[in-house]
Scaffold this active site. Sequence first.
Site: not given
Ligand SMILES: NC(=O)NCCC(=O)O
Length: 370
Positions: A118, A195, A232
């Site tokens: 990401e 996203k 993510c």
């Molecule tokens: N970049 C992101 O969405 N991180 C959130 C943390 C997770 O989903 O573990």
Amino acid sequence: MEGELESLESCLERHIPPPDLAEVKRILYGGETRKLSLPAAALSSAQQRDFELQGYGFDAAAEQLRRPRIVRVGLVQNKIPLPTDTAVAVQVAALHRRIEEIVEVAAMCGVNIICFQEAWTMPFAFCTREKLPWTEFAESAEDGMTTKFCQELAKKYNMVVVSPILERDEIHGGTLWNTAVVISNSGALLGKSRKNHIPRVGDFNESTYYMEGNTGHTVFQTQFGTIAVNICFGRHHPLNWLMYSLNGAEIIFNPSATIGTLSESLWPIEARNAAIANHCFTCPINRVGTVSHHDLGHFYGSSYVAAPDGSRTPGLSRTQDGLLVVEMDLNLCRQVSDKWNFKMTGRYEMYADKLAEAVQPCFTPNVIGE
Ligand SMILES: NC(=O)NCCC(=O)O
């Protein structure tokens, strides 16, 4: 990274007595995934370039009417090569160089589709609450320099490239999005997938940086299979995985950035469960290291691939850059679907009705008390 466990697998290999190890792996991983024999030149290049290279394969049964549909995917996890106070353009150039040398090795290993982590062109700065210089890393998905760079790689190596970046959308007032750009093996831009779910957990307050995606659950028909990108935080949302799958995704990439104290116990479960529930392959990727000027925590890598039958590869290292090469026969998706029938037994029409009711302000939960 001092004091960090290298990987769960190396720990198991070290401490579980050999007669028990195969049984432990069967229970934890659904069996021992076939090891791929990778070219010696690739292995030695990876060593010289200081990244881990692992290869595994998932097989499917032979069918009478369909030929095997073998594809090799590559998952890349990496640290930021330069301190975060280096000039923006210099940091981006260093990341391009790092990825270029990893992709070259992926090509030697016959990778057909590669996916990066990401927001791979920048430090993971969304937790700092600082705007500059981080928003300067945003680029056009269509003609930014990173997309052009990836188009060159795709053409050169005949490889589909999934490039998750911070996108600046000039057509819509310079709006920022967290976007995966998908480039065909011809070098043509296939499209982009934004996203859908933005975290509101711990330091991951990312909603002041970019907007909730508006591209829905696009899947991309490539020469090597139908792919989708669930970025993510979407990993925690089973309906998000489901919608990509309902649109026909056979492989769902999950480029991520997450830290040990927050999510490491969830990491081996969620994407693997999505592969089982949706009869597809899932490919979670996590970066490694830290944001050098900010005490956010340790990004623990551990990228892996899960198959529709619930088996999975070992994870890459928790601390090192790495390339995971995984060969898969996409026929396994339908074979497992025909065995477990979750798409047939899912009763989606019932849930569609009930969800439509549950999101209404006048909804009353169906609970019976004494
Ligand atoms: N970049 C992101 O969405 N991180 C959130 C943390 C997770 O989903 O573990």
